[in-house]
Write a protein that holds these residues in place. Sequence first.
Motif, PDB file in Angstrom:
ATOM      1  N   UNK A 131       0.829  -1.204   0.000  1.00  0.00           N
ATOM      2  CA  UNK A 131       0.000   0.000   0.000  1.00  0.00           C
ATOM      3  C   UNK A 131       0.866   1.257   0.000  1.00  0.00           C
ATOM      4  N   UNK A 132       1.959   1.235   0.721  1.00  0.00           N
ATOM      5  CA  UNK A 132       2.881   2.382   0.736  1.00  0.00           C
ATOM      6  C   UNK A 132       3.484   2.601  -0.653  1.00  0.00           C
ATOM      7  N   UNK A 133       3.853   1.516  -1.308  1.00  0.00           N
ATOM      8  CA  UNK A 133       4.422   1.625  -2.658  1.00  0.00           C
ATOM      9  C   UNK A 133       3.395   2.182  -3.643  1.00  0.00           C
ATOM     10  N   UNK A 134       2.148   1.740  -3.541  1.00  0.00           N
ATOM     11  CA  UNK A 134       1.093   2.252  -4.420  1.00  0.00           C
ATOM     12  C   UNK A 134       0.898   3.738  -4.178  1.00  0.00           C
ATOM     13  N   UNK A 135       0.818   4.143  -2.921  1.00  0.00           N
ATOM     14  CA  UNK A 135       0.631   5.560  -2.592  1.00  0.00           C
ATOM     15  C   UNK A 135       1.794   6.393  -3.121  1.00  0.00           C
ATOM     16  N   UNK A 136       2.990   5.901  -2.982  1.00  0.00           N
ATOM     17  CA  UNK A 136       4.185   6.628  -3.429  1.00  0.00           C
ATOM     18  C   UNK A 136       4.214   6.750  -4.959  1.00  0.00           C
ATOM     19  N   UNK A 137       3.922   5.664  -5.669  1.00  0.00           N
ATOM     20  CA  UNK A 137       4.053   5.648  -7.128  1.00  0.00           C
ATOM     21  C   UNK A 137       2.889   6.329  -7.853  1.00  0.00           C
ATOM     22  N   UNK A 138       1.705   6.315  -7.259  1.00  0.00           N
ATOM     23  CA  UNK A 138       0.527   6.825  -7.963  1.00  0.00           C
ATOM     24  C   UNK A 138       0.001   8.148  -7.422  1.00  0.00           C
ATOM     25  N   UNK A 139       0.577   8.665  -6.347  1.00  0.00           N
ATOM     26  CA  UNK A 139       0.069   9.903  -5.735  1.00  0.00           C
ATOM     27  C   UNK A 139       0.173  11.098  -6.666  1.00  0.00           C
ATOM     28  N   UNK A 140       1.118  11.080  -7.583  1.00  0.00           N
ATOM     29  CA  UNK A 140       1.330  12.235  -8.452  1.00  0.00           C
ATOM     30  C   UNK A 140       0.418  12.251  -9.678  1.00  0.00           C
ATOM     31  N   UNK A 141      -0.427  11.240  -9.838  1.00  0.00           N
ATOM     32  CA  UNK A 141      -1.337  11.240 -10.995  1.00  0.00           C
ATOM     33  C   UNK A 141      -2.267  12.437 -10.931  1.00  0.00           C
ATOM     34  N   UNK A 142      -2.390  13.170 -12.033  1.00  0.00           N
ATOM     35  CA  UNK A 142      -3.327  14.300 -12.021  1.00  0.00           C
ATOM     36  C   UNK A 142      -4.764  13.793 -11.929  1.00  0.00           C
ATOM     37  N   UNK A 143      -5.627  14.611 -11.368  1.00  0.00           N
ATOM     38  CA  UNK A 143      -7.018  14.203 -11.150  1.00  0.00           C
ATOM     39  C   UNK A 143      -7.814  14.104 -12.441  1.00  0.00           C
ATOM     40  N   UNK A 144      -7.390  14.720 -13.516  1.00  0.00           N
ATOM     41  CA  UNK A 144      -8.128  14.674 -14.772  1.00  0.00           C
ATOM     42  C   UNK A 144      -9.125  15.811 -14.849  1.00  0.00           C
ATOM     43  N   UNK A 145      -9.681  16.010 -16.046  1.00  0.00           N
ATOM     44  CA  UNK A 145     -10.622  17.113 -16.236  1.00  0.00           C
ATOM     45  C   UNK A 145     -11.992  16.759 -15.685  1.00  0.00           C
ATOM     46  N   UNK A 146     -12.724  17.767 -15.270  1.00  0.00           N
ATOM     47  CA  UNK A 146     -14.045  17.560 -14.662  1.00  0.00           C
ATOM     48  C   UNK A 146     -15.040  16.993 -15.658  1.00  0.00           C
ATOM     49  N   UNK A 147     -14.919  17.370 -16.943  1.00  0.00           N
ATOM     50  CA  UNK A 147     -15.897  16.882 -17.910  1.00  0.00           C
ATOM     51  C   UNK A 147     -15.691  15.416 -18.263  1.00  0.00           C
ATOM     52  N   UNK A 148     -14.485  14.883 -18.129  1.00  0.00           N
ATOM     53  CA  UNK A 148     -14.246  13.480 -18.439  1.00  0.00           C
ATOM     54  C   UNK A 148     -14.254  12.600 -17.217  1.00  0.00           C
ATOM     55  N   UNK A 149     -13.406  12.931 -16.258  1.00  0.00           N
ATOM     56  CA  UNK A 149     -13.267  12.081 -15.079  1.00  0.00           C
ATOM     57  C   UNK A 149     -14.320  12.347 -14.026  1.00  0.00           C
ATOM     58  N   UNK A 150     -14.841  13.551 -13.996  1.00  0.00           N
ATOM     59  CA  UNK A 150     -15.861  13.861 -13.006  1.00  0.00           C
ATOM     60  C   UNK A 150     -17.243  13.402 -13.434  1.00  0.00           C
ATOM     61  N   UNK A 151     -17.427  13.239 -14.734  1.00  0.00           N
ATOM     62  CA  UNK A 151     -18.739  12.842 -15.250  1.00  0.00           C
ATOM     63  C   UNK A 151     -18.956  11.347 -15.024  1.00  0.00           C
TER      64      UNK A 151
END
Length: 140
Positions: A88-108
């Motif tokens: 879980x620590x490795x996942x948090x470290x490696x994937x924490x920097x992923x951008x959240x994405x745009x609201x129209x695509x990822x939020x929808x």
Amino acid sequence: KYVGKEVHAIDSEHAKNLQNPTWRIMQALNSLSDPKSPVGRFHTGNAKTLSGNGTDPVAALKVYFKGHYCPQQMSVVTFGSRTLSDQLSAVAREFASLPKGSADGCGAPRQGFGNPDPYPAKRMGNWMTVESMQPQTQLW
């Protein structure tokens, strides 16, 4: 450069699929689906659909990536001899920097394949003959 190579690879795969009897039957069945359902849409792409319509494929790919490749639409699976806490620590470290994405695509909310019903009663009861590219008979 790389997008052009990928467009060519997808076009080659599509040309191969056109000769596959199971793929052809599935495309024929999908054509009977409700036009409002994503089931009947073109699923693989070819050089014309990926490079045409006056759009830049690189720009279109960046827009698609920004709208769809985001944490809320991803799943991560880990497997290994390390402890769960370490994984879980490795996942948090490696994937924490992923951008959240745009609201129209990822939020929808994502559209599923079951709504609207792809094959409502009014679209059923059709007879279809599909001529094979190979000498074989199938009944679906």
